[in-house]
Design an enzyme around this catalytic site. Sequence first.
Site, short mmCIF file in Angstrom:
data_model
loop_
_atom_site.label_atom_id
_atom_site.label_comp_id
_atom_site.label_asym_id
_atom_site.label_seq_id
_atom_site.Cartn_x
_atom_site.Cartn_y
_atom_site.Cartn_z
N ASP A 103 0.79 -1.24 0.00
CA ASP A 103 0.00 0.00 0.00
C ASP A 103 0.81 1.28 0.00
O ASP A 103 0.33 2.33 0.41
CB ASP A 103 -0.90 -0.01 1.24
CG ASP A 103 -0.11 -0.19 2.52
OD1 ASP A 103 1.12 0.04 2.50
OD2 ASP A 103 -0.70 -0.57 3.55
N GLU A 125 0.00 -9.17 -1.20
CA GLU A 125 -0.68 -8.61 -0.02
C GLU A 125 -1.90 -7.79 -0.46
O GLU A 125 -2.13 -6.66 -0.02
CB GLU A 125 0.26 -7.77 0.85
CG GLU A 125 -0.20 -7.61 2.28
CD GLU A 125 0.75 -6.81 3.17
OE1 GLU A 125 0.71 -5.58 3.11
OE2 GLU A 125 1.55 -7.43 3.89
N GLU A 139 -2.34 5.18 2.77
CA GLU A 139 -2.19 3.78 2.36
C GLU A 139 -3.50 3.12 1.97
O GLU A 139 -3.53 2.26 1.09
CB GLU A 139 -1.51 2.98 3.47
CG GLU A 139 -0.03 3.28 3.64
CD GLU A 139 0.25 4.53 4.48
OE1 GLU A 139 -0.70 5.13 5.03
OE2 GLU A 139 1.43 4.91 4.58
N HIS A 212 5.63 5.54 13.09
CA HIS A 212 6.01 6.34 11.93
C HIS A 212 4.84 6.83 11.07
O HIS A 212 5.03 7.60 10.15
CB HIS A 212 6.93 5.55 11.01
CG HIS A 212 6.20 4.47 10.25
ND1 HIS A 212 5.84 3.28 10.80
CD2 HIS A 212 5.73 4.43 8.98
CE1 HIS A 212 5.19 2.56 9.93
NE2 HIS A 212 5.10 3.22 8.80
N ARG A 214 2.07 8.55 8.94
CA ARG A 214 1.88 9.97 8.62
C ARG A 214 0.71 10.58 9.40
O ARG A 214 0.78 11.71 9.86
CB ARG A 214 1.61 10.14 7.12
CG ARG A 214 2.87 10.15 6.30
CD ARG A 214 2.57 10.11 4.82
NE ARG A 214 3.81 9.87 4.08
CZ ARG A 214 4.48 10.80 3.43
NH1 ARG A 214 4.04 12.02 3.37
NH2 ARG A 214 5.61 10.50 2.80
N HIS A 245 12.42 5.51 13.21
CA HIS A 245 12.30 5.74 11.76
C HIS A 245 13.16 6.94 11.38
O HIS A 245 13.41 7.83 12.21
CB HIS A 245 10.83 6.02 11.45
CG HIS A 245 10.48 5.93 9.99
ND1 HIS A 245 10.78 6.93 9.10
CD2 HIS A 245 9.83 4.97 9.27
CE1 HIS A 245 10.33 6.59 7.89
NE2 HIS A 245 9.76 5.40 7.97
C1 UD1 Z 1 6.41 4.99 3.78
C2 UD1 Z 1 5.03 4.51 3.33
C3 UD1 Z 1 4.32 3.81 4.47
C4 UD1 Z 1 5.19 2.74 5.11
C5 UD1 Z 1 6.53 3.34 5.49
C6 UD1 Z 1 7.42 2.26 6.00
C7 UD1 Z 1 3.93 5.90 1.67
C8 UD1 Z 1 3.00 7.02 1.42
N1 UD1 Z 1 4.20 5.61 2.94
O1 UD1 Z 1 6.18 6.01 4.74
O2 UD1 Z 1 3.15 3.20 3.97
O3 UD1 Z 1 4.55 2.28 6.26
O4 UD1 Z 1 7.13 3.91 4.33
O5 UD1 Z 1 8.47 2.76 6.76
O6 UD1 Z 1 4.41 5.30 0.73
N2 UD1 Z 1 13.96 8.53 5.25
C9 UD1 Z 1 15.34 8.52 5.14
N3 UD1 Z 1 15.93 7.35 4.77
C10 UD1 Z 1 15.25 6.20 4.55
C11 UD1 Z 1 13.85 6.23 4.68
C12 UD1 Z 1 13.21 7.41 5.01
O7 UD1 Z 1 16.00 9.51 5.34
O8 UD1 Z 1 15.86 5.16 4.24
C13 UD1 Z 1 13.29 9.79 5.67
C14 UD1 Z 1 13.27 10.85 4.56
O9 UD1 Z 1 13.45 12.10 5.17
C15 UD1 Z 1 11.83 10.78 4.03
C16 UD1 Z 1 11.06 10.41 5.28
O10 UD1 Z 1 11.93 9.52 5.99
O11 UD1 Z 1 11.44 12.00 3.49
C17 UD1 Z 1 9.74 9.75 5.06
O12 UD1 Z 1 9.83 8.69 4.12
P1 UD1 Z 1 8.60 8.37 3.13
O13 UD1 Z 1 8.91 7.16 2.31
O14 UD1 Z 1 8.19 9.59 2.42
O15 UD1 Z 1 7.42 8.03 4.12
P2 UD1 Z 1 7.31 6.97 5.28
O16 UD1 Z 1 6.73 7.68 6.44
O17 UD1 Z 1 8.60 6.25 5.46
N1 UDP Z 2 11.88 -3.13 10.80
C1 UDP Z 2 13.27 -3.17 10.68
N2 UDP Z 2 14.04 -2.36 11.48
C2 UDP Z 2 13.49 -1.52 12.38
C3 UDP Z 2 12.08 -1.47 12.49
C4 UDP Z 2 11.30 -2.28 11.68
O1 UDP Z 2 13.79 -3.93 9.87
O2 UDP Z 2 14.25 -0.82 13.08
C5 UDP Z 2 11.05 -3.96 9.92
C6 UDP Z 2 9.99 -4.80 10.59
O3 UDP Z 2 10.47 -6.08 10.91
C7 UDP Z 2 8.89 -4.88 9.55
C8 UDP Z 2 9.05 -3.62 8.75
O4 UDP Z 2 10.35 -3.10 9.08
O5 UDP Z 2 9.09 -5.96 8.66
C9 UDP Z 2 7.97 -2.65 9.12
O6 UDP Z 2 8.26 -1.42 8.56
P1 UDP Z 2 7.45 -0.14 8.93
O7 UDP Z 2 6.88 -0.27 10.30
O8 UDP Z 2 8.37 1.00 8.66
O9 UDP Z 2 6.32 -0.13 7.81
P2 UDP Z 2 4.83 -0.71 7.73
O10 UDP Z 2 4.87 -2.17 7.93
O11 UDP Z 2 4.01 0.01 8.73
O12 UDP Z 2 4.40 -0.34 6.35
#
Ligand code: UD1
Ligand code: UDP
Length: 378
Positions: A103, A125, A139, A212, A214, A245
């Site tokens: 999602d 999924e 999502e 984490h 939004r 996160h």
């Molecule tokens: C995204 C997904 C969410 C999922 C989550 C998993 C969307 C809309 N949301 O949200 O469904 O649950 O990922 O974690 O697709 N960042 C880094 N390095 C990284 C990852 C993230 O710096 O490796 C920081 C960046 O500043 C980025 C912010 O995190 O702008 C948010 O990342 P983003 O992918 O936009 O949204 P998530 O909240 O991670």
């Molecule tokens: N996870 C990880 N390291 C962390 C926290 C979570 O590898 O420090 C893994 C966790 O096992 C799960 C996935 O990340 O498989 C969940 O990611 P997140 O909660 O960011 O996203 P969501 O599942 O809510 O989309």
Amino acid sequence: MKSRTSKKKIMLVFGTRPEAIKMCPLVNELKSRHDAFEVVVCVTGQHREMLDQVLRVFGVSPDYDLSIMKPSQTLFDITCDILTRLRTVLEAEQPDCVLVHGDTSTSFAAALACFYLHIPVGHVEAGLRTYDLDSPWPEEFNRQAVDIVSEYYFAPTLLSKRNLENEQKKVSNVYVTGNTGIDALATTVKQDYENEYLEWAQDSHLILITAHRRENLGAPMHDMFRAIRRVMEEHPHTKALYPIHMNPAVREAAHSVLDGFDRLRIIEPLGVLDFHNFLARSYLILTDSGGIQEEASGLGKPVLVMRDTTERSEGLAAGTLRLVGTSENKIYDAFTELLDNTQSYNAMSKASNPYGDGRACRRIADILEGKEIQEWIV
Ligand code: UD1
Ligand code: UDP
């Protein structure tokens, strides 16, 4: 799916940590079937560090990396960048089928790009629903939109299959496979795992925290953290680890409420191998994550879900999850009860896992090969 004599070209597109954790085992399963599939992996790089660590653990090297991540990226940035950059890759590769997961904005934009190019999409999924477009946001929209354009639906549970049937999706193309996230645990969870943080917590009940979403940024997240701190201050036998996160907005909220409390440590995101082993050794998990609800249930760990809705309600029915919302008092009450009431705790930790049997990737690969499968039944 109909079998063909030549190899099928399957492209997998993913871009965030949770998608990678649930798609890498499938990449490896498909790749092991050399005679049946040509496998192409395209990562969008919606996440960067958090994505790359997963690729390393599962030994997956992408064929394409769209490298779209930028700090404080908006949904507009993510969607537009993926749509335009993926077009070139899809036109060059002309896959028979593209697999997307779950999602995220990556999944939505990739499915939309395939729709524009008339390329069949398989949704891994598929069928999870809250039917509330605000929760989780965005999502719930993403997953419904992906299912509108999908040709094949790999539903993790019977409930998700029922959702798709109720939406009049093509029933013959909906399969209950189990969740590939449960398959991933087989690679990562080790009997002999050791870690200095676990040593630090070994004399206590280890609480694992993640947050984490939004829609929880701002006041709800502050409430969540305040509740956790209050309960832990009243329970000296607890220690908490919070692998945080990388989103700066999450970091700011967490540090503003949780700093200066020695029994709760905010640490950098853990590699997936470490995280799964921490989960397996935790007493209790507090999270707003999607995937962690399934993994913790798979490992028999109680989860307090700090959200107003869950698309994974199988765990509520089974008793492994409790939905506690984001208000400070509700989280305080539920967390306190699980620490003080052994009966409540035992009921949750002994409930059965409804999310899969570790064979989801094999089922999906069999379906793509045109073989009959036995669907996953709880
Ligand atoms: C995204 C997904 C969410 C999922 C989550 C998993 C969307 C809309 N949301 O949200 O469904 O649950 O990922 O974690 O697709 N960042 C880094 N390095 C990284 C990852 C993230 O710096 O490796 C920081 C960046 O500043 C980025 C912010 O995190 O702008 C948010 O990342 P983003 O992918 O936009 O949204 P998530 O909240 O991670
Ligand atoms: N996870 C990880 N390291 C962390 C926290 C979570 O590898 O420090 C893994 C966790 O096992 C799960 C996935 O990340 O498989 C969940 O990611 P997140 O909660 O960011 O996203 P969501 O599942 O809510 O989309």
